[in-house]
Design an enzyme around this catalytic site. Structure first.
Site, short mmCIF file in Angstrom:
data_model
loop_
_atom_site.label_atom_id
_atom_site.label_comp_id
_atom_site.label_asym_id
_atom_site.label_seq_id
_atom_site.Cartn_x
_atom_site.Cartn_y
_atom_site.Cartn_z
N ASP A 247 9.21 -5.09 -3.78
CA ASP A 247 8.42 -5.05 -2.55
C ASP A 247 7.29 -4.03 -2.71
OD1 ASP A 247 7.51 -5.59 0.00
OD2 ASP A 247 9.11 -4.50 1.03
N HIS B 113 11.89 -12.37 5.22
CA HIS B 113 11.95 -10.97 5.68
C HIS B 113 12.67 -11.00 7.02
CE1 HIS B 113 9.79 -6.93 6.50
NE2 HIS B 113 10.66 -7.12 7.48
N HIS C 157 8.67 -10.03 -5.80
CA HIS C 157 8.26 -9.54 -4.48
C HIS C 157 7.24 -8.42 -4.62
CE1 HIS C 157 9.89 -8.44 -0.20
NE2 HIS C 157 8.56 -8.38 -0.26
N PHE D 27 -0.11 -7.36 -3.74
CA PHE D 27 -1.23 -6.87 -4.53
C PHE D 27 -2.51 -6.73 -3.70
CE2 PHE D 27 0.14 -7.94 -9.18
CZ PHE D 27 1.18 -7.03 -9.06
N HIS E 261 -0.42 1.54 -0.26
CA HIS E 261 -1.30 1.99 0.82
C HIS E 261 -1.98 3.27 0.36
CE1 HIS E 261 0.29 -0.79 3.86
NE2 HIS E 261 1.51 -0.45 3.48
#
Length: 449
Positions: A312, A179, A61, A64, A316
């Site tokens: 996950d 999800h 998970h 990229f 950012h």
């Protein structure tokens, strides 16, 4: 080229033992138990004294961000972070630009990875309300499964029509990774929070908005659909004790009708008390929740209700993490430090080293039917990581390889270190250096195994 790895402690298939491994080219040739080295000619000997030798970590998970969001991350930088963290294989998610919801977009990701990924790779195909007719056209040997967003995290990738959900579960024919958060409940909670706290509620209210109720309602729906259609469901990033009520110990991970759960390193390590210090750096969807939820997730690692630990990994820019529940984006980069964080939980008695290998290596390979990986076995690909205990080091910004340039683990001191990562028998990472000349392989899957 033939390698001998000797002097270390092998952790594999429920056992821990001193031994040596001979690698011939891309594959494991032999595994010898005990201190006697095999009588075989080799080109290089790797002294693993003081290290534990594990199968390469498989992260089921990651995000990229390529194509389309490469100001945050890209396949090159994030696969370097993976190698430095002992991760030799990853599955990337479809919420890129364009989204991986067409055959053309999927092919483009494979084309990019074939020149840019420094470890092994594959990509989920994203479900939408109207693209299930493409499922029969997918090459099942090439991808881990279908990614389904049953929550408001991803814009128009949200699948919210009952007839579309039924079609997806009925026709996927391979694992569905979901999800699960209920959008209506989240929207209602956000409206109430804004009434109480203003237009951008502080991040401490994030678990109230992305609440236990929102997670449980959506996960319960996914489980009911999987049972109805006898589908293979893998629920991503479980974050609540209540959701765990829906799962049992499932030893038949890859059989039709199996229902399994993933926990992320973030939900296993952080709890809501950490918002005071780390703020939006640990804002993610679903939200980091209470200490009791974290303890329940940690317990589920050892009783079979959690099958896989992933990250996950969602980079950012720090500028995009400014604000509160409404303004700051959700997601954090954890890839490079996931294995050493889980090893810290081993030191804390949360799980054993053999259980860690089961959750991060063996089970992902079993669940998704990955060919010749996830175990240390003769004939399998030589995806191997050497980790050293008792070596204190502190995460600083200059050691972070993710393109976003930050980590919620900055300033944290670990007592484990990833010493060396071999991908297909090639040393792609060693003592702080990633060999960016190396390119990994596309993963192969057998969903009927």
């Amino acid at each position: 080229m033939r390698l001998l790895i000797e002097g270390g402690t092998i952790v594999n298939e429920g056992r821990t033992f001193d031994g040596s491994i001979v690698v011939d080219g891309s594959n494991i040739l032999t595994i010898t138990e005990g201190n006697t080295c095999p009588e075989v000619s080799v080109d290089e000997t790797i002294d693993a004294s003081g290290c534990f030798i594990l199968p390469g970590i498989i992260d089921d998970h990651v995000h990229f961000r390529e194509p389309g969001l490469t100001d945050k991350a890209d396949i090159d930088t994030e696969s370097q972070a993976a190698a430095a963290g002992g991760i030799t294989s990853y599955f990337d998610m479809p919420n890129t630009v364009p989204q991986t919801t067409t055959l053309e977009a999927l092919d483009e990701k494979f084309r990019l990875a074939a020149t840019k990924s420094h470890v092994n790779y594959s990509f989920f195909f994203g479900a939408t309300n109207d693209n299930s007719t493409l499922f029969p056209l997918l090459d099942r040997s090439r991808i881990p499964g279908i990614k389904l967003f049953m929550g408001s995290s991803t814009g128009n990738m949200l699948v919210d029509r009952q007839e579309a959900l039924d079609r997806i579960f009925a026709t996927a024919g391979m694992p569905i990774m979901a999800h699960c958060e209920d959008t209506a409940i989240i929207n209602r909670n956000m409206a109430l929070a804004k009434e109480r706290y203003g237009d951008d509620p502080g991040v401490r209210h994030h678990p109230e908005i992305r609440s236990t109720e929102a997670c449980y309602a959506s996960t319960r729906l996914a489980v009911s659909l999987a049972r109805k259609h006898h589908a293979r469901l893998h629920v991503a990033h479980i974050s609540t004790a209540k959701e765990l009520e829906l799962f049992q110990d499932d030893t038949q991970h890859s059989t039709p009708g199996s229902i399994t759960a993933e926990a992320t390193v973030s939900h296993l390590y952080f709890c809501d008390r950490d918002y005071a210090q780390l703020g939006t750096r640990i804002k993610c969807n679903p939200a980091i929740k209470t200490e009791a939820d974290r303890e329940a997730l940690q317990q589920a690692l050892t009783d079979g209700r959690i099958t896989v630990v992933g990250t996950d990994h969602a980079p950012h820019l720090l500028s995009q993490k400014e604000g509160g529940c409404a303004r700051a984006v959700s997601g954090m980069p954890m890839l490079q430090f996931s294995l050493v964080t889980m090893l810290e939980l081993v030191d804390h008695g949360v799980l054993t080293l053999t259980q860690l290998v089961n959750l991060m290596c063996h089970n992902p390979a079993r669940l998704f039917g990955i060919c010749q990986r996830g175990f240390l076995r003769p004939g399998y690909r030589a995806d191997i990581v050497l980790v050293r205990p008792g070596h204190a080091w502190t995460v600083t910004r200059d050691c972070i390889l993710s393109k976003c340039g930050w980590s919620p683990m900055e300033g944290h001191t670990y007592l484990w270190r990833v010493e060396r990562t071999l991908c297909n028998g090639y040393t792609v990472y060693q003592k702080g250096y990633v060999d960016t000349s190396y390119v990994g392989e596309p993963l192969c899957f057998n969903h009927d195994a």
